[in-house]
Scaffold this motif. Sequence first.
Motif, PDB file in Angstrom:
ATOM      1  N   THR A 126       2.741  81.102  31.316  1.00 20.24           N
ATOM      2  CA  THR A 126       3.200  82.465  31.068  1.00 20.24           C
ATOM      3  C   THR A 126       2.103  83.244  30.357  1.00 20.24           C
ATOM      4  N   PRO A 127       2.030  84.552  30.605  1.00 16.45           N
ATOM      5  CA  PRO A 127       1.031  85.362  29.892  1.00 16.45           C
ATOM      6  C   PRO A 127       1.227  85.236  28.385  1.00 16.45           C
ATOM      7  N   GLY A 128       0.137  85.032  27.671  1.00 17.15           N
ATOM      8  CA  GLY A 128       0.205  84.879  26.219  1.00 17.15           C
ATOM      9  C   GLY A 128       0.625  83.493  25.785  1.00 17.15           C
ATOM     10  N   GLY A 129       0.773  82.559  26.732  1.00 17.36           N
ATOM     11  CA  GLY A 129       1.178  81.193  26.398  1.00 17.36           C
ATOM     12  C   GLY A 129       0.082  80.467  25.639  1.00 17.36           C
ATOM     13  N   VAL A 130       0.453  79.363  25.021  1.00 19.83           N
ATOM     14  CA  VAL A 130      -0.483  78.579  24.224  1.00 19.83           C
ATOM     15  C   VAL A 130      -1.540  77.971  25.140  1.00 19.83           C
ATOM     16  N   SER A 131      -2.777  78.009  24.712  1.00 21.55           N
ATOM     17  CA  SER A 131      -3.887  77.483  25.477  1.00 21.55           C
ATOM     18  C   SER A 131      -4.834  76.770  24.530  1.00 21.55           C
TER      19      SER A 131
END
Length: 160
Positions: free
Chosen positions: A141-146
């Motif tokens: 998802t956009p802004g998800g943890v990376s």
Amino acid sequence: MPNGIGHDGEADPMRRTTFRALAATALLLLLAGCGGESTPSASAKPSAVPSRSGGCADQARLTSSAAGKTVCLKRGGELRLTLDGTESRPWQPVRASGHALTAINAGLVLQPGDATAAYRAGATGTVQLTSSRPLCARPTTPGGVSCKGVQEFRVTVRIA
């Protein structure tokens, strides 16, 4: 009490305990299966077929468990490498340093994220085979943890 409800209208404690134990077991299995690829055991060894004269191998089949190891290959021998990845954690194409190994047909890569390579030992020398892949799956998802971590693969191939 076949529906799990006691005479007093409360849930059967034995059935609730069994359900919780099953749910906990299922969760552990799910986490073990979805937590990424399992780490190969320390005792895993690359598969190599020794030459008749002993010493270096005529053939070698390597996987990610060979990372950090040195393999000796007889001149004229073949080496095949398969790195099992995933679509969200793909291996980069395998790179070979030097000119002692000549690329040959590795066959088809059937799974997204896998990397395969095959070589014939054409000359004596030492070659490094390398690849890498993300340590963490890409966020869905956009802004998800990376994360920016990278898993490195490196094998030294000695050709004699």
